[in-house]
Structure formats: C-alpha cells, structure tokens
Design a protein around this motif. Structure first.
Motif, PDB file in Angstrom:
ATOM      1  N   TYR A 234       0.833  -1.208   0.000  1.00 54.83           N
ATOM      2  CA  TYR A 234       0.000   0.000   0.000  1.00 54.83           C
ATOM      3  C   TYR A 234       0.863   1.251   0.000  1.00 54.83           C
ATOM      4  CZ  TYR A 234      -4.526  -2.312   0.618  1.00 54.83           C
ATOM      5  OH  TYR A 234      -5.669  -3.045   0.419  1.00 54.83           O
ATOM      6  N   ALA A 235       1.865   1.281   0.871  1.00 53.16           N
ATOM      7  CA  ALA A 235       2.719   2.465   0.946  1.00 53.16           C
ATOM      8  C   ALA A 235       3.455   2.685  -0.372  1.00 53.16           C
ATOM      9  CB  ALA A 235       3.712   2.309   2.097  1.00 53.16           C
ATOM     10  N   GLY A 236       3.940   1.596  -0.988  1.00 51.59           N
ATOM     11  CA  GLY A 236       4.639   1.717  -2.261  1.00 51.59           C
ATOM     12  C   GLY A 236       3.733   2.208  -3.369  1.00 51.59           C
ATOM     13  N   ALA A 237       2.501   1.703  -3.404  1.00 46.93           N
ATOM     14  CA  ALA A 237       1.557   2.141  -4.429  1.00 46.93           C
ATOM     15  C   ALA A 237       1.225   3.621  -4.259  1.00 46.93           C
ATOM     16  CB  ALA A 237       0.287   1.296  -4.347  1.00 46.93           C
ATOM     17  N   LEU A 238       1.066   4.070  -3.008  1.00 43.94           N
ATOM     18  CA  LEU A 238       0.801   5.490  -2.772  1.00 43.94           C
ATOM     19  C   LEU A 238       1.987   6.359  -3.189  1.00 43.94           C
ATOM     20  CD1 LEU A 238      -0.968   5.206   0.695  1.00 43.94           C
ATOM     21  CD2 LEU A 238      -1.996   6.164  -1.373  1.00 43.94           C
ATOM     22  N   THR A 239       3.188   5.900  -2.839  1.00 44.61           N
ATOM     23  CA  THR A 239       4.387   6.657  -3.197  1.00 44.61           C
ATOM     24  C   THR A 239       4.496   6.818  -4.703  1.00 44.61           C
ATOM     25  OG1 THR A 239       5.565   5.915  -1.223  1.00 44.61           O
ATOM     26  CG2 THR A 239       6.904   6.704  -3.060  1.00 44.61           C
ATOM     27  N   ALA A 240       4.174   5.752  -5.441  1.00 45.77           N
ATOM     28  CA  ALA A 240       4.250   5.804  -6.899  1.00 45.77           C
ATOM     29  C   ALA A 240       3.263   6.805  -7.491  1.00 45.77           C
ATOM     30  CB  ALA A 240       3.989   4.418  -7.478  1.00 45.77           C
ATOM     31  N   HIS A 241       2.255   7.188  -6.700  1.00 46.65           N
ATOM     32  CA  HIS A 241       1.267   8.153  -7.198  1.00 46.65           C
ATOM     33  C   HIS A 241       1.316   9.463  -6.411  1.00 46.65           C
ATOM     34  CE1 HIS A 241      -0.107   4.475  -9.117  1.00 46.65           C
ATOM     35  NE2 HIS A 241      -0.653   5.269 -10.007  1.00 46.65           N
ATOM     36  N   GLY A 242       2.512   9.763  -5.915  1.00 45.51           N
ATOM     37  CA  GLY A 242       2.769  11.092  -5.383  1.00 45.51           C
ATOM     38  C   GLY A 242       2.389  11.320  -3.942  1.00 45.51           C
ATOM     39  N   VAL A 243       2.072  10.237  -3.191  1.00 47.00           N
ATOM     40  CA  VAL A 243       1.696  10.394  -1.790  1.00 47.00           C
ATOM     41  C   VAL A 243       2.740   9.698  -0.926  1.00 47.00           C
ATOM     42  CG1 VAL A 243      -0.027   9.923  -0.010  1.00 47.00           C
ATOM     43  CG2 VAL A 243      -0.759  10.480  -2.345  1.00 47.00           C
ATOM     44  N   THR A 244       3.475  10.461  -0.140  1.00 45.60           N
ATOM     45  CA  THR A 244       4.434   9.882   0.797  1.00 45.60           C
ATOM     46  C   THR A 244       3.720   9.673   2.120  1.00 45.60           C
ATOM     47  OG1 THR A 244       6.269  11.017  -0.289  1.00 45.60           O
ATOM     48  CG2 THR A 244       6.661  10.151   1.922  1.00 45.60           C
ATOM     49  N   ALA A 245       3.360   8.428   2.380  1.00 40.20           N
ATOM     50  CA  ALA A 245       2.547   8.119   3.555  1.00 40.20           C
ATOM     51  C   ALA A 245       3.415   7.897   4.784  1.00 40.20           C
ATOM     52  CB  ALA A 245       1.697   6.875   3.287  1.00 40.20           C
ATOM     53  N   GLY A 246       2.941   8.350   5.925  1.00 35.71           N
ATOM     54  CA  GLY A 246       3.563   7.981   7.185  1.00 35.71           C
ATOM     55  C   GLY A 246       3.254   6.536   7.507  1.00 35.71           C
ATOM     56  N   ARG A 247       3.967   5.976   8.460  1.00 36.20           N
ATOM     57  CA  ARG A 247       3.756   4.588   8.855  1.00 36.20           C
ATOM     58  C   ARG A 247       3.563   4.508  10.365  1.00 36.20           C
ATOM     59  NH1 ARG A 247       5.601   0.869   4.910  1.00 36.20           N
ATOM     60  NH2 ARG A 247       4.693  -0.738   6.257  1.00 36.20           N
ATOM     61  N   ALA A 248       2.726   3.568  10.794  1.00 36.96           N
ATOM     62  CA  ALA A 248       2.496   3.328  12.221  1.00 36.96           C
ATOM     63  C   ALA A 248       2.335   1.830  12.433  1.00 36.96           C
ATOM     64  CB  ALA A 248       1.258   4.075  12.708  1.00 36.96           C
ATOM     65  N   ASP A 249       2.752   1.364  13.602  1.00 33.01           N
ATOM     66  CA  ASP A 249       2.691  -0.056  13.933  1.00 33.01           C
ATOM     67  C   ASP A 249       1.277  -0.426  14.383  1.00 33.01           C
ATOM     68  OD1 ASP A 249       3.080  -2.144  16.502  1.00 33.01           O
ATOM     69  OD2 ASP A 249       4.124  -2.668  14.653  1.00 33.01           O
ATOM     70  N   PRO A 250       0.630  -1.404  13.755  1.00 30.70           N
ATOM     71  CA  PRO A 250      -0.758  -1.717  14.107  1.00 30.70           C
ATOM     72  C   PRO A 250      -0.918  -2.322  15.494  1.00 30.70           C
ATOM     73  CG  PRO A 250       0.095  -3.320  12.534  1.00 30.70           C
ATOM     74  CD  PRO A 250       1.124  -2.241  12.640  1.00 30.70           C
TER      75      PRO A 250
END
Length: 265
Positions: A234-250
C-alpha cells in the motif's frame, strides 16, 4: 491489572492482559472462549473489566462522530465485566467497520491533532478520514479476501510486476476481472512463476482499490497503519502516485487504542 482487552476477528479471539497475549479459535461464542482464556489468569474474587472490539450484537456509531468509547458493561461471568467497543457505520456509501476502531483510537491517542486519512490494510482494508478529532467518513475494501481466494498469501509477493499492475488497474479499473484472468492464464501456462503472479494480482487489486479510494487519499495527509509486505504494498503504491505516507505499527496502535478506551470508562 484490573482490566484486559479482547478482539474477535477472523475466527479467533485474542485477549491481552498486561504482558500476556492469548489467542484461541472462536467461531460463534466469544463469551465462552473469553471465559476459558481469562478466568485461569484471575485469583478468586478478582473482577476485571474487558474492553472488547468486534463483539456481536453491538450497535455501531454513525459517522461523522468522535471516535467511539466503550458501552456499559455486560456481565459474562461474575469475575468479568465486558465493555463492548462499538464499530462505525455510514449510510452513503453504505459501510461498516469494527476491528479498525481500536487502531484509530490508538493513533489519535498518540497524535490528537492528526488531520488526514488513515489507511488500515487488512481484512478488510479501510480508509478513514479524520478531521477536528472526528471520524468524518470511511471506505472499506475486500481486497485481501479476494487476493487470498486467488493465490497463497503465506509469503509476500515478488516485487516484479507489482508497480506496473497498480498503474494498469488505476488507469483501467473496469478491466480488473479480465486482467486477473490473464495473470492466472499466464501462471497456468508457466510463463510466470507463483511469486510474480501474486505480485501482479496484488498490484491489480490494490490499484483498483486506490482508484476507488482516490477521494480519501488524493491531496491528503495519509498514514498507513500496518507492517509487513501488505502494508509495504500500500505504501509503495501510494508513493508511486505522489503520496508519501507515514507509517504506524498496528499492534502498538491497537494497544494504545485499548488503553485510551479503558481511560474513557
């Protein structure tokens, strides 16, 4: 501890008390399984409160709303007072989530000023819009359930083909079912291996999800609450479309959310 947390999801009941986490299969009677897991940990006469998510028969809270707090307790045993944590429901589009709620609570407990969208990969995945301390809207997707019906998810997919498949599905989401059939045919003809087939199927499904969830992430502050290959996808797909997502441990978000829910009693 005088309290515990429980989650009923995916045919299992998980109980967390202090530094102990216990799980057991649970299909249709979570109260009985809760007693089996928790009572051996208690001394005679000890009474504990249990915050429980995913509990059956609990009326969900309608959005927009502040994050849910536990309801009045239900006695499932003289030593156990169960406080169910409501899920979230919305009318348009019709949707319902429950076990994502503790992770939402946990993220807001850590960052009460968060304004943006939480992406929670899983069964189901969910995109949750947060603004001014309220859950404004959300959308959930059966992406992982569909992917698990098509291929073995024991291992994460190979990276080969994933990004291209995401872009393919986002540009032509109407062709999703046909493109999945093409990947399966190529795998059956031994033109590609199982890891690449899984990567391409994951890319197609996640790409179609991103296309449908575009209003929840385009131009938004996004945090992915997840670890492992699925959250990485998910994070990689968002990055490829211009969104640098933060990450959190579930797992940490879940514990923080249950602590927050307990403080609200």
């Amino acid at each position: 501890m005088d309290w515990a947390a429980a989650e009923w999801a995916d045919g299992q009941l998980r109980v967390w008390q202090g530094d102990q986490t216990l799980t057991a299969p649970c299909r249709d009677d979570p109260a009985a399984v809760l007693r089996e897991l928790l009572l051996p940990l208690l001394v005679r006469g000890q009474v504990v409160s249990v915050i429980a998510s995913g509990w059956p028969g609990v009326e969900p809270q309608r959005v927009p709303c502040p994050p849910p707090t536990p309801g009045p307790f239900v006695t499932v045993d003289p030593q156990i007072r169960l406080h169910p944590l409501p899920g979230l429901v919305q009318d348009r589009p019709a949707d319902l989530i429950d076990n994502a709620v503790p992770r939402i609570l946990g993220h807001l407990a850590k960052d009460p000023n968060f304004d943006g969208v939480l992406c929670l990969p899983g069964r189901p995945s969910a995109w949750v819009q947060i603004s001014a301390g309220e859950v404004v809207s959300f959308r959930s997707f059966l992406t992982v359930e569909i992917l698990s019906a098509l291929c073995d998810l024991a291992d994460g997919p190979d990276s080969a083909g994933f990004a291209d498949a995401v872009g393919q599905a986002m540009s032509r989401p109407a062709a999703l079912a046909a493109e999945l059939a093409s990947v399966r045919a190529e795998r059956a003809l031994a033109r590609i291996g199982p890891a690449e087939a899984q990567a391409r199927m994951a890319g197609l499904l996640i790409g179609a999800e991103l296309a449908a969830a575009r209003p929840w992430w385009l131009g938004q502050n996004v945090t992915v609450i997840g670890t492992g290959w699925l959250a990485d996808c998910y994070a990689g797909a968002l990055t490829a479309h211009g969104v640098t997502a933060g990450r959190a441990d579930p797992a940490q978000a879940w514990r923080d959310g249950m602590r927050s829910a307990h403080r609200a009693l």
